[in-house]
Write a protein that holds these residues in place. Structure first.
Motif, mmCIF file in Angstrom:
data_model
loop_
_atom_site.group_PDB
_atom_site.id
_atom_site.type_symbol
_atom_site.label_atom_id
_atom_site.label_comp_id
_atom_site.label_asym_id
_atom_site.label_seq_id
_atom_site.Cartn_x
_atom_site.Cartn_y
_atom_site.Cartn_z
ATOM 1 N N UNK A 81 0.834 -1.200 0.000
ATOM 2 C CA UNK A 81 0.000 0.000 0.000
ATOM 3 C C UNK A 81 0.867 1.247 0.000
ATOM 4 N N UNK A 82 1.872 1.248 0.870
ATOM 5 C CA UNK A 82 2.766 2.406 0.954
ATOM 6 C C UNK A 82 3.508 2.598 -0.371
ATOM 7 N N UNK A 83 3.974 1.485 -0.954
ATOM 8 C CA UNK A 83 4.690 1.557 -2.234
ATOM 9 C C UNK A 83 3.803 2.179 -3.307
ATOM 10 N N UNK A 84 2.551 1.726 -3.370
ATOM 11 C CA UNK A 84 1.663 2.209 -4.431
ATOM 12 C C UNK A 84 1.282 3.676 -4.218
ATOM 13 N N UNK A 85 1.051 4.067 -2.963
ATOM 14 C CA UNK A 85 0.714 5.464 -2.670
ATOM 15 C C UNK A 85 1.889 6.367 -3.042
ATOM 16 N N UNK A 86 3.098 5.906 -2.711
ATOM 17 C CA UNK A 86 4.275 6.704 -3.038
ATOM 18 C C UNK A 86 4.478 6.795 -4.548
ATOM 19 N N UNK A 87 4.194 5.704 -5.259
ATOM 20 C CA UNK A 87 4.325 5.750 -6.714
ATOM 21 C C UNK A 87 3.299 6.710 -7.317
ATOM 22 N N UNK A 88 2.158 6.843 -6.646
ATOM 23 C CA UNK A 88 1.163 7.816 -7.091
ATOM 24 C C UNK A 88 1.687 9.244 -6.927
ATOM 25 N N UNK A 89 2.405 9.452 -5.813
ATOM 26 C CA UNK A 89 3.009 10.771 -5.592
ATOM 27 C C UNK A 89 3.971 11.111 -6.716
ATOM 28 N N UNK A 157 -11.288 -17.100 -4.286
ATOM 29 C CA UNK A 157 -11.710 -16.782 -5.654
ATOM 30 C C UNK A 157 -11.738 -15.267 -5.831
ATOM 31 N N UNK A 158 -12.393 -14.595 -4.872
ATOM 32 C CA UNK A 158 -12.485 -13.136 -4.947
ATOM 33 C C UNK A 158 -11.101 -12.514 -4.829
ATOM 34 N N UNK A 159 -10.285 -13.051 -3.911
ATOM 35 C CA UNK A 159 -8.935 -12.519 -3.707
ATOM 36 C C UNK A 159 -8.129 -12.581 -5.000
ATOM 37 N N UNK A 160 -8.116 -13.759 -5.633
ATOM 38 C CA UNK A 160 -7.274 -13.905 -6.818
ATOM 39 C C UNK A 160 -7.830 -13.107 -8.002
ATOM 40 N N UNK A 161 -9.156 -13.116 -8.175
ATOM 41 C CA UNK A 161 -9.731 -12.335 -9.284
ATOM 42 C C UNK A 161 -9.406 -10.853 -9.111
ATOM 43 N N UNK A 162 -9.623 -10.336 -7.892
ATOM 44 C CA UNK A 162 -9.446 -8.898 -7.662
ATOM 45 C C UNK A 162 -7.977 -8.502 -7.790
ATOM 46 N N UNK A 164 -5.524 -10.153 -9.265
ATOM 47 C CA UNK A 164 -4.975 -10.395 -10.596
ATOM 48 C C UNK A 164 -5.432 -9.317 -11.574
ATOM 49 N N UNK A 165 -6.708 -8.943 -11.500
ATOM 50 C CA UNK A 165 -7.194 -7.871 -12.373
ATOM 51 C C UNK A 165 -6.454 -6.573 -12.066
ATOM 52 N N UNK A 166 -6.249 -6.321 -10.769
ATOM 53 C CA UNK A 166 -5.498 -5.137 -10.379
ATOM 54 C C UNK A 166 -4.055 -5.223 -10.880
ATOM 55 N N UNK A 167 -3.476 -6.435 -10.782
ATOM 56 C CA UNK A 167 -2.100 -6.626 -11.258
ATOM 57 C C UNK A 167 -1.971 -6.345 -12.745
ATOM 58 N N UNK A 211 -7.934 1.888 -6.724
ATOM 59 C CA UNK A 211 -8.525 0.557 -6.571
ATOM 60 C C UNK A 211 -7.849 -0.179 -5.420
ATOM 61 N N UNK A 212 -6.522 -0.056 -5.340
ATOM 62 C CA UNK A 212 -5.804 -0.751 -4.273
ATOM 63 C C UNK A 212 -6.163 -0.188 -2.898
ATOM 64 N N UNK A 213 -6.404 1.117 -2.819
ATOM 65 C CA UNK A 213 -6.791 1.736 -1.546
ATOM 66 C C UNK A 213 -8.043 1.062 -0.994
ATOM 67 N N UNK A 214 -8.946 0.638 -1.882
ATOM 68 C CA UNK A 214 -10.147 -0.064 -1.421
ATOM 69 C C UNK A 214 -9.884 -1.561 -1.221
ATOM 70 N N UNK A 215 -9.093 -2.148 -2.116
ATOM 71 C CA UNK A 215 -8.844 -3.593 -2.007
ATOM 72 C C UNK A 215 -8.100 -3.935 -0.717
ATOM 73 N N UNK A 216 -7.169 -3.066 -0.315
ATOM 74 C CA UNK A 216 -6.319 -3.380 0.830
ATOM 75 C C UNK A 216 -7.126 -3.630 2.114
ATOM 76 N N UNK A 217 -7.957 -2.676 2.589
ATOM 77 C CA UNK A 217 -8.707 -2.985 3.807
ATOM 78 C C UNK A 217 -9.742 -4.098 3.598
#
Lengths: 222, 151
Positions: A81-89, A157-162, A164-167, A211-217
């Motif tokens: 999460x921190x990595x992705x937020x920083x990459x957004x910066x 199933x939900x974990x991998x679909x979500x 992987x799509x995010x990936x 999307x990751x901000x929501x997926x993470x929690x």
């Protein structure tokens, strides 16, 4: 009509080119952003489908959801999460420097973004690998002895679909940003009149972050 | 004319940086703080309100990203409308199935779910596979060892 102040090369065509059907460069940029927002709206609805699957199954199998969520590595998830937020910066800073015409800084910031994107994917790989090892997999492939509850395979199933799509979105975003980076290095023609390419690519990257901000929690902190 | 004015306004907002790069760093800091908050509160596993709190924090973070990183705050007219409409659709899409599930006849929920005490309905060739969270995988494998009674 409008012309660019960055046609310093002389022979090169002025950038950005104004298409004939737009009244002015302002309208053209406005339309470009509208197109991007429309595309991002479809992306949001694409992920919304997965969020609804998540909501329905979590409602039906709350205990399985809590147990399965706790089998994930929260530390790795938080780091990602921190990595992705920083990459957004850094992606946002790339747009900032593109507006000022500092092409080298644009390339540096986009390069940093790409490095963090790779980092994200590497961490994700280790998480996936661990799941294949212990057998927390979707549906009939689930074979983890540690958690035996109805509905747990559905969580994965939900974990991998979500994820992987995010990936896939991370990879696409990297390709888009790489194009901007190469342009900033080779042509170095980003400036106050020409930053739409960086801006829209960066918007896509922020959506990946969003999307990751929501997926993470939702996945790690049930 | 209206469109042209919107475009001009948006172009000005985007071009004039009333703020330096500092604003992005500030938003980044806020996002990190909120990440810490969501991890700390998430690990407590607050019953009932934990999910609401997590979603409120995530929405706050999302709003910050949208408004400042994606510059929605500077955009005008149709660009904001498109996004608002997509969010309304997401909320509708989420609300309707949840209302359906919440008000269903219990027997209509899937077997094995918390809200159903019916036995499993077997659909498919190998009904045992993956149906009990992996407890019974193949006939003769786990079933025999644990001596679990077959339904």
């Amino acid at each position: 009509m409008q012309s660019s102040s960055h046609a310093a090369g002389g022979a090169a065509l002025p950038v950005p080119r104004l298409a004939g059907h737009f009244a002015s460069l302002e309208v053209q940029n406005h339309a470009a952003r509208l197109g991007m927002w429309l595309f991002l709206a479809t992306e949001i609805l694409l992920f919304a489908g997965l969020f609804i699957c998540y909501g329905v199954y979590r409602f039906l199998f709350p205990e399985a959801w809590a147990a399965a969520s706790r089998s994930l590595d929260l530390t790795l998830g938080t780091i990602n999460t921190v990595v992705l937020i920083t990459s957004s910066l850094t992606a946002a800073l790339a747009v900032h420097y593109a507006k000022e015409g500092k092409n080298k800084m644009v390339a540096v910031q986009l390069g940093l973004t790409l490095v963090m994107a790779v980092g994200f994917l590497v961490i994700k790989y280790f998480e996936y690998h661990h799941k294949f090892e212990i057998g927390t997999l979707p549906g009939r492939f689930y074979s983890y002895e540690g958690i035996q509850l109805p509905g747990v395979p559905l969580y994965f199933t939900v974990y991998f679909c979500a994820t992987a799509l995010h990936g896939i979105h991370v990879v696409i975003g990297m390709i888009v940003l790489a194009f901007s980076m190469v342009r900033a290095l080779k042509k170095a023609d980003f400036g106050p009149n020409n930053f739409t390419m960086v801006e829209l690519g960066s918007m896509y990257w922020h959506l990946v972050d969003l999307v990751w901000i929501f997926l993470f929690p939702m996945l790690y902190l049930v | 004319m209206g469109i042209a004015n919107e475009s001009r306004q948006e172009e000005q907002n985007m071009r004039e940086e009333h703020h330096g790069a500092g604003r992005y760093w500030l938003i980044w800091g806020l996002l990190l703080v909120l990440t810490v908050v969501t991890v700390v509160t998430g690990r407590i596993h607050i019953p009932t309100w934990g999910l609401v709190l997590a979603l409120v924090i995530a929405s706050t973070k999302g709003t910050l990203v949208l408004l400042y990183f994606m510059h929605l705050a500077d955009h005008r007219g149709a660009n904001r409308l498109v996004f608002a409409v997509s969010i309304i659709f997401v909320v509708l899409l989420l609300a309707i199935p949840m209302v359906d599930l919440g008000t269903r006849f219990r027997g209509a929920t899937p077997p094995g779910s918390t809200y159903s005490d019916l036995q499993a309905i077997d659909i498919g060739a190998d009904a045992e596979e993956g149906r009990y969270g992996g407890a019974i995988r193949k006939e003769g494998k786990m079933g025999e060892e644990s001596g679990a009674p077959k339904q």
